[in-house]
Structure formats: structure tokens, C-alpha cells
Design a protein around this motif. Sequence first.
Motif, PDB file in Angstrom:
ATOM      1  N   LEU A 197       2.182   9.872  -6.300  1.00  0.00           N
ATOM      2  CA  LEU A 197       2.218   8.421  -6.529  1.00  0.00           C
ATOM      3  C   LEU A 197       2.981   8.109  -7.815  1.00  0.00           C
ATOM      4  O   LEU A 197       3.768   7.155  -7.866  1.00  0.00           O
ATOM      5  CB  LEU A 197       0.799   7.864  -6.608  1.00  0.00           C
ATOM      6  CG  LEU A 197      -0.039   7.918  -5.333  1.00  0.00           C
ATOM      7  CD1 LEU A 197      -1.466   7.447  -5.624  1.00  0.00           C
ATOM      8  CD2 LEU A 197       0.571   7.057  -4.231  1.00  0.00           C
ATOM      9  N   VAL A 215       0.618   5.434   0.043  1.00  0.00           N
ATOM     10  CA  VAL A 215      -0.290   6.542   0.347  1.00  0.00           C
ATOM     11  C   VAL A 215       0.434   7.852   0.104  1.00  0.00           C
ATOM     12  O   VAL A 215       1.598   8.011   0.489  1.00  0.00           O
ATOM     13  CB  VAL A 215      -0.767   6.466   1.814  1.00  0.00           C
ATOM     14  CG1 VAL A 215      -1.428   7.763   2.240  1.00  0.00           C
ATOM     15  CG2 VAL A 215      -1.724   5.300   2.001  1.00  0.00           C
ATOM     16  N   SER A 216      -0.220   8.784  -0.560  1.00  0.00           N
ATOM     17  CA  SER A 216       0.346  10.127  -0.740  1.00  0.00           C
ATOM     18  C   SER A 216      -0.578  11.148  -0.102  1.00  0.00           C
ATOM     19  O   SER A 216      -1.806  11.055  -0.222  1.00  0.00           O
ATOM     20  CB  SER A 216       0.542  10.446  -2.220  1.00  0.00           C
ATOM     21  OG  SER A 216      -0.689  10.473  -2.903  1.00  0.00           O
ATOM     22  N   SER A 257      -4.259  10.420  -1.844  1.00  0.00           N
ATOM     23  CA  SER A 257      -4.476   9.342  -2.807  1.00  0.00           C
ATOM     24  C   SER A 257      -3.754   8.099  -2.316  1.00  0.00           C
ATOM     25  O   SER A 257      -2.903   8.169  -1.421  1.00  0.00           O
ATOM     26  CB  SER A 257      -3.966   9.732  -4.201  1.00  0.00           C
ATOM     27  OG  SER A 257      -4.654  10.852  -4.717  1.00  0.00           O
ATOM     28  N   TYR A 258      -4.078   6.969  -2.920  1.00  0.00           N
ATOM     29  CA  TYR A 258      -3.368   5.748  -2.566  1.00  0.00           C
ATOM     30  C   TYR A 258      -3.315   4.821  -3.760  1.00  0.00           C
ATOM     31  O   TYR A 258      -4.052   4.977  -4.754  1.00  0.00           O
ATOM     32  CB  TYR A 258      -4.038   5.046  -1.371  1.00  0.00           C
ATOM     33  CG  TYR A 258      -5.393   4.455  -1.663  1.00  0.00           C
ATOM     34  CD1 TYR A 258      -5.524   3.128  -2.087  1.00  0.00           C
ATOM     35  CD2 TYR A 258      -6.547   5.216  -1.518  1.00  0.00           C
ATOM     36  CE1 TYR A 258      -6.771   2.586  -2.364  1.00  0.00           C
ATOM     37  CE2 TYR A 258      -7.792   4.688  -1.785  1.00  0.00           C
ATOM     38  CZ  TYR A 258      -7.902   3.367  -2.208  1.00  0.00           C
ATOM     39  OH  TYR A 258      -9.128   2.835  -2.493  1.00  0.00           O
ATOM     40  N   ILE A 263      -8.122   7.989   5.577  1.00  0.00           N
ATOM     41  CA  ILE A 263      -7.640   7.005   4.600  1.00  0.00           C
ATOM     42  C   ILE A 263      -8.046   5.603   5.029  1.00  0.00           C
ATOM     43  O   ILE A 263      -8.522   4.794   4.210  1.00  0.00           O
ATOM     44  CB  ILE A 263      -6.107   7.108   4.456  1.00  0.00           C
ATOM     45  CG1 ILE A 263      -5.722   8.454   3.853  1.00  0.00           C
ATOM     46  CG2 ILE A 263      -5.560   5.966   3.597  1.00  0.00           C
ATOM     47  CD1 ILE A 263      -4.234   8.732   3.876  1.00  0.00           C
ATOM     48  N   MET A 316       3.133   0.160   5.197  1.00  0.00           N
ATOM     49  CA  MET A 316       2.678   1.171   4.246  1.00  0.00           C
ATOM     50  C   MET A 316       3.773   2.204   3.970  1.00  0.00           C
ATOM     51  O   MET A 316       4.462   2.663   4.883  1.00  0.00           O
ATOM     52  CB  MET A 316       1.437   1.853   4.836  1.00  0.00           C
ATOM     53  CG  MET A 316       0.854   2.985   4.015  1.00  0.00           C
ATOM     54  SD  MET A 316      -0.682   3.594   4.792  1.00  0.00           S
ATOM     55  CE  MET A 316      -0.015   4.496   6.212  1.00  0.00           C
ATOM     56  N   VAL A 371       4.602   6.048   2.691  1.00  0.00           N
ATOM     57  CA  VAL A 371       3.909   7.334   2.740  1.00  0.00           C
ATOM     58  C   VAL A 371       4.725   8.379   1.997  1.00  0.00           C
ATOM     59  O   VAL A 371       5.935   8.510   2.222  1.00  0.00           O
ATOM     60  CB  VAL A 371       3.687   7.788   4.198  1.00  0.00           C
ATOM     61  CG1 VAL A 371       3.014   9.159   4.232  1.00  0.00           C
ATOM     62  CG2 VAL A 371       2.867   6.769   4.962  1.00  0.00           C
ATOM     63  N   TYR A 416      -1.181  -1.881   6.433  1.00  0.00           N
ATOM     64  CA  TYR A 416      -0.799  -0.667   7.170  1.00  0.00           C
ATOM     65  C   TYR A 416       0.583  -0.774   7.832  1.00  0.00           C
ATOM     66  O   TYR A 416       1.368   0.187   7.773  1.00  0.00           O
ATOM     67  CB  TYR A 416      -1.869  -0.329   8.202  1.00  0.00           C
ATOM     68  CG  TYR A 416      -1.409   0.619   9.275  1.00  0.00           C
ATOM     69  CD1 TYR A 416      -1.044   1.923   8.967  1.00  0.00           C
ATOM     70  CD2 TYR A 416      -1.310   0.202  10.613  1.00  0.00           C
ATOM     71  CE1 TYR A 416      -0.605   2.793   9.957  1.00  0.00           C
ATOM     72  CE2 TYR A 416      -0.865   1.055  11.597  1.00  0.00           C
ATOM     73  CZ  TYR A 416      -0.509   2.347  11.269  1.00  0.00           C
ATOM     74  OH  TYR A 416      -0.064   3.206  12.241  1.00  0.00           O
ATOM     75  N   LEU A 473       0.843  -1.188   0.000  1.00  0.00           N
ATOM     76  CA  LEU A 473       0.000   0.000   0.000  1.00  0.00           C
ATOM     77  C   LEU A 473       0.888   1.251   0.000  1.00  0.00           C
ATOM     78  O   LEU A 473       1.772   1.407   0.844  1.00  0.00           O
ATOM     79  CB  LEU A 473      -0.907   0.019   1.229  1.00  0.00           C
ATOM     80  CG  LEU A 473      -1.778   1.273   1.426  1.00  0.00           C
ATOM     81  CD1 LEU A 473      -2.738   1.457   0.270  1.00  0.00           C
ATOM     82  CD2 LEU A 473      -2.544   1.168   2.753  1.00  0.00           C
TER      83      LEU A 473
END
Length: 592
Positions: A411, A18-19, A30-31, A138, A160, A162, A157, A16
Motif C-alpha cells: 500500500l 487492496v493489497s 491489507s486495505y 476482505i 477497487m 488491487v 468494489y 478502495l
Amino acid sequence: MTYNLRVPYTGSSLQLIVSIDIGTTFTAASYCMLQPGVVPKFEELQRWHMQATSDAKVPSVIYYDRIGKPCAFAAETQDDEMRHRAEIEDWCEASWWKLHLRPDHLPMISNLDLPPLPPRKTVEDVFVDYLGYVKQEIKKFIEDSYGDGHAIWKTLYPHMAVILTTPNGWEGRQQTRMREAAVRAELVDASGKQRIKFVTEAEAAVLYAADSGSINNWLVEGERIILCDCGGGTLDITGYRIEGLNPLRLAESAPSQCYLAGAVFVNRAAEVYMRDVLAGSHWDVPEILTAAVRHFEANAKKKFDDASLSSLVFLGGYKNDESLGISRGRLRIPGAAIASFFEPSIRSIKDGLEEVVFGNGGNQAKRVILVGGLASSPWVHSQLVLWGKQRGIAVSRPDGPTIKAVANGALAWYIDQTVSTRYSRWHYGINIRTPYQPHSLAHRAYVPWYGLNGIKYIGDGWGSIVYKNNRIRAGRAFMQPFSVEMAESRSNWTHSVDIYVYRGAPPPPDLLTDPSRGFDIRPGFDVICTISGNLKKCYLASEVKVSPLTGENYRNVAFDICILLGEPEITARLHWLENGRDVYGPAIVTYD
């Protein structure tokens, strides 16, 4: 046709990404779930708590109560009931707080102050609270969007990645404070700090514009384009040369620019104007002024396109005061005055464009892409189009969601690694010792000292590592030879070196300090970070010598300080020779 035709993810496990783009006025996230064998797909958060209508962006605002507890975030602060409660319970609104993190060397538009931070809160505290809220949003979005969303989040998670966006002018000190805030907000745990990456907002925006297909006719190999991100707080301008297509490859064509002159300063100028006009009148009430600024931002600011036409701002009620230009509770503001609200920001945009286009000599680009909230202003757009016509430069404002496209672009930056080359914005170097020259007037102002090798030195010499405007390919290391004499009695092998930047007029002075100012650091120099490394292996590989001064054994430990500047973050390592073989050791980069 779009040029970033991504290939399936080649990793072996689900990941995953994530931004989070926390802007001065608005935030987006976003992801992307990277699945083995599947082409990456970007998803925007389109649902936020208490949003009246679905939207990818929410205000970067927090309400705090009197004891400093956060009570409302983002879209929640726009709810009428929540605003009423905030007034009744005397909550404090935190807005534009991101700009309190700004580097000291970035000046703001003169005579315009930022709203203060809430009592007993640092900018890091506000970042922690807001990032914690975004993380929960999120999490909820993913859990609600997939049939097994709870299991997906629980599994992905802990590992994840970031991506946080920053303005062009933010440096390592700001990145470190944001990273620490992200850890405190539990976006990652303390051991996962390196899973937090940074990308500039301008770079993310140009990648999104290319990804979306909105500038396809401008993507020609060998051509140059300029991305001008006119955001809420900062104006970020970067020039790129298109080095390849399929896949898209970009290289910076000039050092990036950053100005604290975004859309919020237009609001602040309008507020100052209305406060002066309404002073001592029936409408000289803080709540009325706050509502009037909101009305200006939502209406007159967005529609203004002609300096010969006035605009109305609603104050409330139906009273008249012809001397103030108020009719039935509406203040009439002349078009020339509104144009003056925009003028400092427009001037900064033009200055930045001039620097990027002509700064390295000759016309570096003929196409400018405008994105960001301020770019959506008809007045700003028309003034920049006129500027472009006078110089033979096309200015484009892509339609659609590019106003808040940075989160998706971040991303793309992480996955595609599209930008291969960047420019150094400043001179980088270190403080070195210099053999004392008794006939030098500059040297005689310093107190010399002897090294263990018997040579007389002075300190505070400038040792350049990277020159300003240097073209840097990703992964390229820049080295500066360094040596330190270590006695055999030494037991602490950690050695630290400050890395300086020089932001003044070129060239940098030969000496860092100024004897006439009490040996203070000369204007233009600034410590940007400190590099530390363990030199024990380097020490053991060095030749044993005898000091002609003390008779004790010592070793002259010679090594290179290597810094890598081709990415948004500075990284470093140490290099030395061991039996004629190149050896590298880790180095830690820290910030005050």
C-alpha cells in the motif's frame, strides 16, 4: 520519528485500495480507503474464517476433494476437525503451489522437489480459487468493520485497485498469469485489468520497515541499505540508496537478486532426512512422517540455535528404538544434521548479499535488514550476523510484525511512489536484420536474403535496447531503432516484435541463433514478451520508394521501439517522426 509523513488524499472521490501478499507458506492482506482530505490509513485483515486466534497471516493452503472442488482454505485447513475430515475423505492438500509459477531460469535447491499440484488443477486454477477466497474474506472484513460496511463495499468494489506482490525474480509472464487469475477470481472485471498492479515483496518490505519506524536510525541521506526478505519460498535481496527524507525517496543501488531457497526447503530437507532414517521401521507411515515434519517446523526449526545440541521431533506413541535414536516416540536429530537442513538456504542468502554488496565493485552498503519467516530463525540470524561481522556490515532483524509486513508495504508503494530508480537485471534487446558480410565466417553460416530495397541481409542479429546493470529512473523510455519494408499492397498494419533478455555471461553474442545447433536460440537468450502496434500512421508518413528488385512501390517504415523498465511491470510504445514532429503510438505487451 517516521519519515513517510503522508499528506491528506487530494483525490475527489472515495477509493478502495487492496493489497494481497500470497506467499509460499503464508498469506496476508491489507486495505486503505482513500478519502478526500484525509491522511491515508492502512488496515490489516486481522480476522480470517476459523482462526483460533486473531492473526494477520494465514496459511497459503487449500484442501480439494476427489473431484477437484475446494473444501477448505487457509486457517480452515489448520482446524483439527477439518484435518480429520480431510484424512477420512481423502482430500488433496495444495501447498507451496505458488512456486509452480516460478520462471524457468530460477533454479531450486538441488534434490528437493515441490509437492505436486492437485489432480486436474493448474497453478492458475489454484490461484483463482485462493484469490477468490481472499476476496470474500476482505469483503466480509470490511462489511463487518463498518456500520455501513455493506454499502461501502457495494459502492467501492467496482472500481477497487488491487496490488499483488511477487518475488524479485517473477517477470511479465508470471504477472500476466496472476492478473488473469485475479480476473477469473472476480477481484476485478475483465475491463479492469489495469487496476491490478504489481510490486516486489522486497520493495514492499523495505517500505514497511521505513514506514514503521523500526529502521529510523539507518535512514540517512546518501547511505545505502540492503533489504533481505527471507520468505517461505524465495529469498529476495535488494540494495537501496537513500536519496531523500521527508518525504522518503529510495533508489535501487544494485540489481535485485532472487533465489528459490526459502524456508520450505528447510522443511523438505528435514522430511528427506526423517524419511531415510525411518525407512522400514514402525514409524515408516506417511501420516506419521507428515505429523513429524509439522512438529519439526513448529518446534525444532524455530528454536534451533546451536549445532552442538540435538533436537527432539515427536513421532507419536511411546516406543523406543535406540538404533534409530528414538526414545518414547521421539526422534533425536543431531544438531549437525539440522544445520545441514539450513545450509543451502543460508549459502544462497550469503551469495545474494555478496552480489548486492560487492557486485558493482567496492562495498555498496554497511547495513542489512532481515525480514521474513526464515529470518526469525535464531540459527539463520546468528550465521548472517557472523557473516556481517567478518565484513564490517551490520545485520538487523526488526522486532514486531515485520515478519509479514509486505501487504502494508505494498500500500505504501502504491500511495507514496517512494522508489525512483531501479536497475535492469538483464540485457534487453530485439532480433534485427544485419547487412550480409560475405567475408564474415559467422555470416556465411546463414542464408542471406534481399530486402525490397535491394540490400542483402541475414536475420537473427542482436539489437540491444538496455544493458544489464543499467540505472533506470521511473518513467524513462529506452529506444531501439527498427525498420520494416512494407509493400503498397499491404493491408495488415499490425506489426509485432519479440523482446529478448540475455541472462548469460556478458557480453551478449552478436547473433541470437547458433548455426551449429540447428539455428536454435543461443543459451542465455529468452523471449520475455512481444510488443505489437499499428503502423498505419507511420507507414503513411513514410516516403514512397520503388524496389530495384521487383519494381513495386514500397515504403521503408522506420520507427523506434520504446520500452519502459523503471517500474515492476514492462510497458511499451512506438515512436516515429511525422513531418519532423515526434509522434507516439500505443503498443500492446503480451506474453506466451
